[in-house]
Write an enzyme that holds these catalytic residues in place. Structure first.
Site, PDB file in Angstrom:
ATOM      1  N   SER A  37      15.324  23.966  -2.659  1.00 21.51           N
ATOM      2  CA  SER A  37      14.571  25.113  -3.162  1.00 21.51           C
ATOM      3  C   SER A  37      14.952  26.402  -2.446  1.00 21.51           C
ATOM      4  O   SER A  37      15.404  26.399  -1.305  1.00 21.51           O
ATOM      5  CB  SER A  37      13.068  24.891  -2.974  1.00 21.51           C
ATOM      6  OG  SER A  37      12.647  23.750  -3.656  1.00 21.51           O
TER       7      SER A  37
HETATM    8  N1  SAH Z   1      12.350  19.025  -1.206  1.00 25.46           N
HETATM    9  C1  SAH Z   1      13.789  18.980  -1.419  1.00 25.46           C
HETATM   10  C2  SAH Z   1      14.210  19.480  -2.783  1.00 25.46           C
HETATM   11  C3  SAH Z   1      13.678  18.657  -3.874  1.00 25.46           C
HETATM   12  S1  SAH Z   1      14.653  18.563  -5.348  1.00 25.46           S
HETATM   13  C4  SAH Z   1      14.536  19.741  -0.352  1.00 25.46           C
HETATM   14  O1  SAH Z   1      13.914  20.385   0.497  1.00 25.46           O
HETATM   15  O2  SAH Z   1      15.762  19.674  -0.344  1.00 25.46           O
HETATM   16  C5  SAH Z   1      13.703  17.254  -6.101  1.00 25.46           C
HETATM   17  C6  SAH Z   1      13.911  15.902  -5.467  1.00 25.46           C
HETATM   18  O3  SAH Z   1      12.955  15.023  -6.043  1.00 25.46           O
HETATM   19  C7  SAH Z   1      15.271  15.288  -5.761  1.00 25.46           C
HETATM   20  O4  SAH Z   1      15.858  14.884  -4.560  1.00 25.46           O
HETATM   21  C8  SAH Z   1      14.952  14.091  -6.650  1.00 25.46           C
HETATM   22  O5  SAH Z   1      15.844  13.009  -6.468  1.00 25.46           O
HETATM   23  C9  SAH Z   1      13.551  13.761  -6.194  1.00 25.46           C
HETATM   24  N2  SAH Z   1      12.728  13.016  -7.152  1.00 25.46           N
HETATM   25  C10 SAH Z   1      12.679  13.122  -8.499  1.00 25.46           C
HETATM   26  N3  SAH Z   1      11.766  12.283  -9.011  1.00 25.46           N
HETATM   27  C11 SAH Z   1      11.210  11.625  -7.966  1.00 25.46           C
HETATM   28  C12 SAH Z   1      10.217  10.615  -7.850  1.00 25.46           C
HETATM   29  N4  SAH Z   1       9.586  10.107  -8.913  1.00 25.46           N
HETATM   30  N5  SAH Z   1       9.898  10.151  -6.615  1.00 25.46           N
HETATM   31  C13 SAH Z   1      10.527  10.639  -5.508  1.00 25.46           C
HETATM   32  N6  SAH Z   1      11.480  11.593  -5.558  1.00 25.46           N
HETATM   33  C14 SAH Z   1      11.822  12.078  -6.765  1.00 25.46           C
END
Ligand code: SAH
Length: 253
Positions: A37
């Site tokens: 993000s």
């Molecule tokens: N917080 C992260 C960015 C998140 S991007 C950072 O600081 O880098 C969104 C993330 O959510 C991705 O890595 C994706 O793989 C994960 N994601 C998507 N669906 C999910 C789920 N149901 N449970 C856990 N993680 C999930």
């Protein structure tokens, strides 16, 4: 909180190809087609959690581990769930190498939270979902805060802050955002007509004016293209540029 953010070396959380842009206020691509993000969004979401020192926080969507590191840097102990095994492994390694020992990462579908360590003082969801999964509400402590990007039926995403009081979640919209969609069980429920929708109040505040560009956690892909200055068809389809808003007002819940 700003000191916490400033202490986390963001360039070590992104692929080396984009590390030079790590200190710009923009989302960047990470592995697996996911994004890290925009720092402003990380700061806003961290602030909205209203954390006390030593708070126990559940994060859904570890990604690069950057948000988790920021939470650790502001004094929280962090339990982070990531659905991609590859991303979870890489984040776990990175966080351990950088000394963020207060962050625990597990592979799993964040829809189900992380029951063993519940209740949590705060929960942060970093992938967009049409509803706040019920298990997360159950695993939130009384008086705890949850912050999540919620997709409304018209497709617009809102950053929503919820406060748990007497077992119920009272929510409010904070601002428009763009996050990658949550995978896993929540996808199967999207089509279900029976799915419960959380009561999200109408937008409030200056940043929610109609037509206002949403805050984005999507990497601006067109900038990764050769430096010709030419913006092709793909570039026209990407979300509007992130908006650099005034610091968020402390929410009145
Ligand atoms: N917080 C992260 C960015 C998140 S991007 C950072 O600081 O880098 C969104 C993330 O959510 C991705 O890595 C994706 O793989 C994960 N994601 C998507 N669906 C999910 C789920 N149901 N449970 C856990 N993680 C999930």
């Amino acid at each position: 909180m700003l000191r916490g953010i400033a202490s986390v070396p963001r360039h070590l959380f992104v692929p080396s190809a984009v590390a030079a842009r790590a200190y710009e206020d923009e989302a960047l691509p990470i592995e697996g087609g996911q994004t890290i993000s925009q720092p402003y969004v990380v700061a806003l979401m961290t602030d909205l959690l209203s954390l006390r020192p030593g708070a126990k926080v559940l994060e859904i969507g570890t990604g690069s581990g950057y948000q988790a590191a920021v939470l650790a840097a502001v004094g929280a102990s962090v339990y982070s769930v990531e659905i991609s095994e590859e991303l979870a492994k890489a984040a776990r390694l990175r966080l351990a190498r950088l000394g963020y020992h207060g962050v625990h990462v597990k592979v799993g579908d964040g829809f189900h939270g992380w029951k063993e360590y519940s209740p949590f003082d705060a929960i942060i969801v970093t992938a967009a979902t049409p509803e706040i999964p019920e298990p997360l509400v159950r695993q939130l402590a009384e008086g705890g805060v949850i912050v999540a990007p919620i997709v409304s039926p018209d497709g617009q995403q809102w950053l929503v802050q919820g406060l748990k009081r007497q077992g119920n979640l009272r929510t409010r919209r904070v601002t428009g955002v763009i996050f990658v969609p949550m995978q896993g069980e929540v996808r199967g429920r999207e089509s279900s007509a029976a799915r419960p929708s959380i009561p999200v109040e109408p937008p409030t505040g200056e940043r929610d004016r109609p037509g206002h560009p949403p805050l984005s956690n999507q990497a601006p892909r067109e900038r990764a293209a050769p430096v010709s200055g030419h913006r092709g068809e793909a570039a026209r389809r990407i979300p509007p540029a992130p908006y650099f808003a005034e610091p968020a007002k402390r929410p009145a819940l």
